[in-house]
Write a protein that holds these residues in place. Sequence first.
Motif, PDB file in Angstrom:
ATOM      1  N   VAL A 164      36.219  33.867  43.998  1.00 23.65           N
ATOM      2  CA  VAL A 164      35.588  32.568  44.248  1.00 23.65           C
ATOM      3  C   VAL A 164      36.058  32.016  45.584  1.00 23.65           C
ATOM      4  O   VAL A 164      35.259  31.538  46.393  1.00 23.65           O
ATOM      5  CB  VAL A 164      35.904  31.579  43.106  1.00 23.65           C
ATOM      6  CG1 VAL A 164      35.493  30.158  43.499  1.00 23.65           C
ATOM      7  CG2 VAL A 164      35.180  31.997  41.836  1.00 23.65           C
ATOM      8  N   ARG A 165      37.360  32.078  45.841  1.00 19.53           N
ATOM      9  CA  ARG A 165      37.898  31.593  47.108  1.00 19.53           C
ATOM     10  C   ARG A 165      37.328  32.378  48.284  1.00 19.53           C
ATOM     11  O   ARG A 165      36.990  31.805  49.330  1.00 19.53           O
ATOM     12  CB  ARG A 165      39.425  31.692  47.093  1.00 19.53           C
ATOM     13  CG  ARG A 165      40.102  30.669  46.192  1.00 19.53           C
ATOM     14  CD  ARG A 165      41.577  30.967  46.050  1.00 19.53           C
ATOM     15  NE  ARG A 165      42.264  29.944  45.264  1.00 19.53           N
ATOM     16  CZ  ARG A 165      43.482  30.085  44.772  1.00 19.53           C
ATOM     17  NH1 ARG A 165      44.157  31.216  44.993  1.00 19.53           N
ATOM     18  NH2 ARG A 165      44.044  29.108  44.076  1.00 19.53           N
ATOM     19  N   GLU A 166      37.225  33.696  48.114  1.00 20.02           N
ATOM     20  CA  GLU A 166      36.666  34.526  49.183  1.00 20.02           C
ATOM     21  C   GLU A 166      35.196  34.182  49.411  1.00 20.02           C
ATOM     22  O   GLU A 166      34.718  34.141  50.555  1.00 20.02           O
ATOM     23  CB  GLU A 166      36.835  36.005  48.827  1.00 20.02           C
ATOM     24  CG  GLU A 166      38.291  36.460  48.832  1.00 20.02           C
ATOM     25  CD  GLU A 166      38.464  37.871  48.284  1.00 20.02           C
ATOM     26  OE1 GLU A 166      37.544  38.360  47.590  1.00 20.02           O
ATOM     27  OE2 GLU A 166      39.522  38.483  48.546  1.00 20.02           O
ATOM     28  N   ALA A 167      34.470  33.913  48.322  1.00 18.44           N
ATOM     29  CA  ALA A 167      33.062  33.542  48.440  1.00 18.44           C
ATOM     30  C   ALA A 167      32.921  32.200  49.153  1.00 18.44           C
ATOM     31  O   ALA A 167      32.046  32.030  50.013  1.00 18.44           O
ATOM     32  CB  ALA A 167      32.423  33.463  47.054  1.00 18.44           C
ATOM     33  N   LEU A 168      33.779  31.243  48.830  1.00 17.70           N
ATOM     34  CA  LEU A 168      33.710  29.929  49.463  1.00 17.70           C
ATOM     35  C   LEU A 168      34.008  30.015  50.956  1.00 17.70           C
ATOM     36  O   LEU A 168      33.393  29.303  51.762  1.00 17.70           O
ATOM     37  CB  LEU A 168      34.675  28.968  48.777  1.00 17.70           C
ATOM     38  CG  LEU A 168      34.305  28.558  47.345  1.00 17.70           C
ATOM     39  CD1 LEU A 168      35.403  27.706  46.743  1.00 17.70           C
ATOM     40  CD2 LEU A 168      32.964  27.820  47.312  1.00 17.70           C
ATOM     41  N   THR A 169      34.924  30.885  51.328  1.00 16.86           N
ATOM     42  CA  THR A 169      35.220  31.082  52.747  1.00 16.86           C
ATOM     43  C   THR A 169      33.995  31.627  53.475  1.00 16.86           C
ATOM     44  O   THR A 169      33.640  31.165  54.571  1.00 16.86           O
ATOM     45  CB  THR A 169      36.400  32.054  52.918  1.00 16.86           C
ATOM     46  OG1 THR A 169      37.571  31.478  52.333  1.00 16.86           O
ATOM     47  CG2 THR A 169      36.663  32.343  54.392  1.00 16.86           C
TER      48      THR A 169
END
Length: 216
Positions: free
Chosen positions: A45-50
């Motif tokens: 999720v964090r990687e997607a948000l970045t």
Amino acid sequence: MSRSLLRENAYRWIRDAIVDGTLAPGERLNDAELAEWLGVSRTPVREALTRLEEMGLVRTKPGRYTMVSPLDAHAARAAQTVTAAMHELAVREAVPRLSADDIEAMRAANVHFAAALQADDVDAAITADDEFHGVAVVVSANPALRTVLEQFTPVLRRLERLRFSSLSGRSSVALHERIIALCEARDVEGAATAARENWMSLDEAFELGAAADSPA
């Protein structure tokens, strides 16, 4: 499921939720809540948000908030110029290679598009529009072109949904018919120019987006 697939799925789920309005402009995003919603860990999720922040769909203030970017007509206009150029190139490269089945696929997609607009089904209209333009993109067999469209189309689609929910979206059906006729006639330059004009005809969407983003 591999980490790369989890990351890609999380990116696509969140991206699509932003584009279709499930996650509204200005809505705060919590990676733990998104992870629970998607059934994945917080890392993808964090990687997607970045990645979505790099695209302009998410805005982050470190230590304070992560939110869905407000509708931005200026960013969408920049995306429009790039997207129009890529679809012009796709059609120019595809026309000499289009088969009768490809032409029929474009025609069928436009029929579905018109029916979706008539039924005020914006989601179906977006899907059919993607199918219509996707024929030339696939036939062009240009991976660089597809990469650029992947980057910029979602930004434009957020505002385009406003157009497809209004009467002005009906004009796209006629524009598609013109593109089909020129492709069938093997008029490379005419079809490419028509494709570009189709994507540059979204001014009404920008006006609607500006109105939607203005304070009451």
